[in-house]
Design a protein around this motif. Sequence first.
Motif, PDB file in Angstrom:
ATOM      1  N   CYS A   1       0.822  -1.208   0.000  1.00 41.06           N
ATOM      2  CA  CYS A   1       0.000   0.000   0.000  1.00 41.06           C
ATOM      3  C   CYS A   1       0.861   1.266   0.000  1.00 41.06           C
ATOM      4  O   CYS A   1       1.895   1.333   0.680  1.00 41.06           O
ATOM      5  CB  CYS A   1      -0.907   0.020   1.226  1.00 41.06           C
ATOM      6  SG  CYS A   1      -2.029  -1.390   1.338  1.00 41.06           S
ATOM      7  N   VAL A   2       0.406   2.243  -0.744  1.00 43.37           N
ATOM      8  CA  VAL A   2       1.035   3.560  -0.776  1.00 43.37           C
ATOM      9  C   VAL A   2      -0.069   4.609  -0.731  1.00 43.37           C
ATOM     10  O   VAL A   2      -1.209   4.335  -1.086  1.00 43.37           O
ATOM     11  CB  VAL A   2       1.904   3.762  -2.034  1.00 43.37           C
ATOM     12  CG1 VAL A   2       3.038   2.742  -2.080  1.00 43.37           C
ATOM     13  CG2 VAL A   2       1.069   3.667  -3.315  1.00 43.37           C
ATOM     14  N   GLY A   3       0.274   5.804  -0.297  1.00 47.07           N
ATOM     15  CA  GLY A   3      -0.741   6.854  -0.268  1.00 47.07           C
ATOM     16  C   GLY A   3      -0.273   8.060   0.525  1.00 47.07           C
ATOM     17  O   GLY A   3       0.530   7.943   1.450  1.00 47.07           O
ATOM     18  N   GLU A   4      -0.806   9.218   0.151  1.00 43.30           N
ATOM     19  CA  GLU A   4      -0.390  10.476   0.752  1.00 43.30           C
ATOM     20  C   GLU A   4      -1.359  10.927   1.834  1.00 43.30           C
ATOM     21  O   GLU A   4      -2.532  10.527   1.839  1.00 43.30           O
ATOM     22  CB  GLU A   4      -0.278  11.564  -0.328  1.00 43.30           C
ATOM     23  CG  GLU A   4      -1.595  12.230  -0.736  1.00 43.30           C
ATOM     24  CD  GLU A   4      -2.464  11.379  -1.648  1.00 43.30           C
ATOM     25  OE1 GLU A   4      -3.566  11.839  -2.018  1.00 43.30           O
ATOM     26  OE2 GLU A   4      -2.058  10.254  -1.999  1.00 43.30           O
TER      27      GLU A   4
ATOM     28  N   VAL B   1       5.073  11.703  -3.366  1.00 41.77           N
ATOM     29  CA  VAL B   1       5.040  10.827  -2.188  1.00 41.77           C
ATOM     30  C   VAL B   1       4.828   9.376  -2.599  1.00 41.77           C
ATOM     31  O   VAL B   1       5.549   8.473  -2.147  1.00 41.77           O
ATOM     32  CB  VAL B   1       3.942  11.282  -1.206  1.00 41.77           C
ATOM     33  CG1 VAL B   1       3.673  10.203  -0.154  1.00 41.77           C
ATOM     34  CG2 VAL B   1       4.338  12.585  -0.527  1.00 41.77           C
ATOM     35  N   VAL B   2       3.840   9.129  -3.456  1.00 44.93           N
ATOM     36  CA  VAL B   2       3.561   7.733  -3.814  1.00 44.93           C
ATOM     37  C   VAL B   2       4.677   7.147  -4.679  1.00 44.93           C
ATOM     38  O   VAL B   2       5.007   5.963  -4.560  1.00 44.93           O
ATOM     39  CB  VAL B   2       2.191   7.570  -4.499  1.00 44.93           C
ATOM     40  CG1 VAL B   2       1.073   7.968  -3.542  1.00 44.93           C
ATOM     41  CG2 VAL B   2       2.101   8.338  -5.793  1.00 44.93           C
ATOM     42  N   ARG B   3       5.286   7.955  -5.514  1.00 41.48           N
ATOM     43  CA  ARG B   3       6.435   7.470  -6.295  1.00 41.48           C
ATOM     44  C   ARG B   3       7.581   7.065  -5.370  1.00 41.48           C
ATOM     45  O   ARG B   3       8.224   6.033  -5.566  1.00 41.48           O
ATOM     46  CB  ARG B   3       6.907   8.528  -7.281  1.00 41.48           C
ATOM     47  CG  ARG B   3       6.058   8.668  -8.545  1.00 41.48           C
ATOM     48  CD  ARG B   3       6.677   9.678  -9.486  1.00 41.48           C
ATOM     49  NE  ARG B   3       5.975   9.803 -10.742  1.00 41.48           N
ATOM     50  CZ  ARG B   3       6.202   9.054 -11.813  1.00 41.48           C
ATOM     51  NH1 ARG B   3       7.127   8.099 -11.765  1.00 41.48           N
ATOM     52  NH2 ARG B   3       5.525   9.248 -12.932  1.00 41.48           N
ATOM     53  N   ALA B   4       7.825   7.885  -4.341  1.00 43.53           N
ATOM     54  CA  ALA B   4       8.901   7.578  -3.397  1.00 43.53           C
ATOM     55  C   ALA B   4       8.585   6.328  -2.591  1.00 43.53           C
ATOM     56  O   ALA B   4       9.468   5.497  -2.330  1.00 43.53           O
ATOM     57  CB  ALA B   4       9.119   8.763  -2.461  1.00 43.53           C
ATOM     58  N   GLN B   5       7.323   6.164  -2.208  1.00 49.06           N
ATOM     59  CA  GLN B   5       6.940   4.970  -1.459  1.00 49.06           C
ATOM     60  C   GLN B   5       7.103   3.717  -2.317  1.00 49.06           C
ATOM     61  O   GLN B   5       7.561   2.682  -1.823  1.00 49.06           O
ATOM     62  CB  GLN B   5       5.503   5.100  -0.962  1.00 49.06           C
ATOM     63  CG  GLN B   5       5.348   6.095   0.177  1.00 49.06           C
ATOM     64  CD  GLN B   5       3.907   6.260   0.617  1.00 49.06           C
ATOM     65  OE1 GLN B   5       2.977   6.066  -0.168  1.00 49.06           O
ATOM     66  NE2 GLN B   5       3.708   6.630   1.870  1.00 49.06           N
TER      67      GLN B   5
ATOM     68  N   TYR C   1      -3.144   1.853  -4.091  1.00 46.68           N
ATOM     69  CA  TYR C   1      -3.090   3.277  -3.764  1.00 46.68           C
ATOM     70  C   TYR C   1      -4.249   3.621  -2.846  1.00 46.68           C
ATOM     71  O   TYR C   1      -5.417   3.496  -3.216  1.00 46.68           O
ATOM     72  CB  TYR C   1      -3.157   4.123  -5.034  1.00 46.68           C
ATOM     73  CG  TYR C   1      -3.420   5.590  -4.757  1.00 46.68           C
ATOM     74  CD1 TYR C   1      -2.579   6.324  -3.916  1.00 46.68           C
ATOM     75  CD2 TYR C   1      -4.523   6.242  -5.311  1.00 46.68           C
ATOM     76  CE1 TYR C   1      -2.828   7.660  -3.642  1.00 46.68           C
ATOM     77  CE2 TYR C   1      -4.781   7.584  -5.047  1.00 46.68           C
ATOM     78  CZ  TYR C   1      -3.930   8.290  -4.211  1.00 46.68           C
ATOM     79  OH  TYR C   1      -4.174   9.611  -3.932  1.00 46.68           O
ATOM     80  N   GLU C   2      -3.919   4.042  -1.632  1.00 44.94           N
ATOM     81  CA  GLU C   2      -4.928   4.433  -0.658  1.00 44.94           C
ATOM     82  C   GLU C   2      -4.559   5.784  -0.066  1.00 44.94           C
ATOM     83  O   GLU C   2      -3.720   5.859   0.832  1.00 44.94           O
ATOM     84  CB  GLU C   2      -5.032   3.395   0.471  1.00 44.94           C
ATOM     85  CG  GLU C   2      -5.601   2.062   0.042  1.00 44.94           C
ATOM     86  CD  GLU C   2      -6.090   1.263   1.236  1.00 44.94           C
ATOM     87  OE1 GLU C   2      -7.229   0.806   1.210  1.00 44.94           O
ATOM     88  OE2 GLU C   2      -5.330   1.124   2.208  1.00 44.94           O
ATOM     89  N   PRO C   3      -5.147   6.868  -0.574  1.00 43.97           N
ATOM     90  CA  PRO C   3      -4.885   8.160   0.055  1.00 43.97           C
ATOM     91  C   PRO C   3      -5.277   8.104   1.527  1.00 43.97           C
ATOM     92  O   PRO C   3      -6.403   7.732   1.856  1.00 43.97           O
ATOM     93  CB  PRO C   3      -5.765   9.132  -0.737  1.00 43.97           C
ATOM     94  CG  PRO C   3      -6.762   8.283  -1.463  1.00 43.97           C
ATOM     95  CD  PRO C   3      -6.121   6.953  -1.664  1.00 43.97           C
TER      96      PRO C   3
ATOM     97  N   LEU D   1      -4.456  -1.349  -7.504  1.00 43.17           N
ATOM     98  CA  LEU D   1      -5.764  -1.270  -6.862  1.00 43.17           C
ATOM     99  C   LEU D   1      -5.973   0.132  -6.296  1.00 43.17           C
ATOM    100  O   LEU D   1      -5.021   0.790  -5.873  1.00 43.17           O
ATOM    101  CB  LEU D   1      -5.880  -2.285  -5.723  1.00 43.17           C
ATOM    102  CG  LEU D   1      -5.521  -3.736  -6.013  1.00 43.17           C
ATOM    103  CD1 LEU D   1      -5.801  -4.587  -4.778  1.00 43.17           C
ATOM    104  CD2 LEU D   1      -6.263  -4.267  -7.222  1.00 43.17           C
ATOM    105  N   TYR D   2      -7.223   0.566  -6.254  1.00 38.75           N
ATOM    106  CA  TYR D   2      -7.549   1.795  -5.538  1.00 38.75           C
ATOM    107  C   TYR D   2      -8.275   1.428  -4.258  1.00 38.75           C
ATOM    108  O   TYR D   2      -9.175   0.567  -4.251  1.00 38.75           O
ATOM    109  CB  TYR D   2      -8.434   2.744  -6.359  1.00 38.75           C
ATOM    110  CG  TYR D   2      -8.894   3.892  -5.489  1.00 38.75           C
ATOM    111  CD1 TYR D   2      -8.009   4.915  -5.167  1.00 38.75           C
ATOM    112  CD2 TYR D   2     -10.151   3.895  -4.896  1.00 38.75           C
ATOM    113  CE1 TYR D   2      -8.378   5.918  -4.298  1.00 38.75           C
ATOM    114  CE2 TYR D   2     -10.538   4.903  -4.027  1.00 38.75           C
ATOM    115  CZ  TYR D   2      -9.635   5.911  -3.731  1.00 38.75           C
ATOM    116  OH  TYR D   2      -9.989   6.899  -2.847  1.00 38.75           O
ATOM    117  N   GLY D   3      -7.926   2.092  -3.180  1.00 35.90           N
ATOM    118  CA  GLY D   3      -8.611   1.898  -1.907  1.00 35.90           C
ATOM    119  C   GLY D   3      -8.838   3.229  -1.218  1.00 35.90           C
ATOM    120  O   GLY D   3      -8.077   4.175  -1.395  1.00 35.90           O
ATOM    121  N   GLY D   4      -9.870   3.303  -0.411  1.00 36.59           N
ATOM    122  CA  GLY D   4     -10.176   4.525   0.315  1.00 36.59           C
ATOM    123  C   GLY D   4     -11.641   4.871   0.162  1.00 36.59           C
ATOM    124  O   GLY D   4     -12.031   5.562  -0.775  1.00 36.59           O
ATOM    125  N   SER D   5     -12.469   4.334   1.071  1.00 37.19           N
ATOM    126  CA  SER D   5     -13.921   4.575   1.043  1.00 37.19           C
ATOM    127  C   SER D   5     -14.564   4.128  -0.261  1.00 37.19           C
ATOM    128  O   SER D   5     -15.445   4.800  -0.804  1.00 37.19           O
ATOM    129  CB  SER D   5     -14.223   6.057   1.314  1.00 37.19           C
ATOM    130  OG  SER D   5     -13.809   6.416   2.613  1.00 37.19           O
TER     131      SER D   5
END
Length: 239
Positions: free
Chosen positions: A124-127, A140-144, A162-164, A197-201
């Motif tokens: 998982c990555v996200g700002e 941020v996500v590129r660095a993660q 990707y989960e903001p 994948l997208y995650g976040g609500s």
Amino acid sequence: MRPLIAGNWKMHGSLRASVALAESVRAGADDLAAELLVCPPFPYIQAVAMSLLGQPVAVGAQDCHPAVQGAHTGDVAAPMLRDCGATHVILGHSERRAGHGETDVVVKAKGAAAIAAGLTPVICVGETLAQREAGQAEAVVRAQVAGSLPDGFAEAGGIVAYEPVWAIGTGKTPTEADIAAIHAALRQAVGPDTRLLYGGSVKPANAAAILALPHVDGALVGGASLIAEDFLAIARAAG
């Protein structure tokens, strides 16, 4: 690639409730365009895996330790998860990064351990909201990604979610344009064959629009995965 809808059950449920939820998901899993993955709490992985044996629903864990074994009280090794029937493991979730101080270096080590054990890592990555408002979300996500993905990640079928951080469990979601922009940046970073994948609500009401966006290969679902009907509705929205 075939969409993947993954459910992160987090620290919810009981043994009986977890098996019942798994069986309800299994009952609606036939004839879906998407693949399904459920990730129960550690104590229930084996029971859920047994209830789904031979069924089109995979089972994952929510974390693992970088070491194969040792004096690590309270931790669980990747081979143990595999032995209990897990095929996937979520790593680097923002709740782990924030609540347990996990760095990219730690997540990378856990990813390597997962691959060595034959598990598919879902990293998982996200700002944060502050990072997004400062215009740093993409950086941020590129660095993660650069710091968290171990060697052999793509070859092992590794998945990036990707989960903001500000959208997890809040009911808020980025705009479709924002999601598409981050997923386009991630696609450039990981190549054409890694699932994103997208995650976040994510919920039934917004799933179709999100899953139709370019480079969105599925969803990592939190609260809605605890209700079989909602989880399956999201899966049906994948096409």
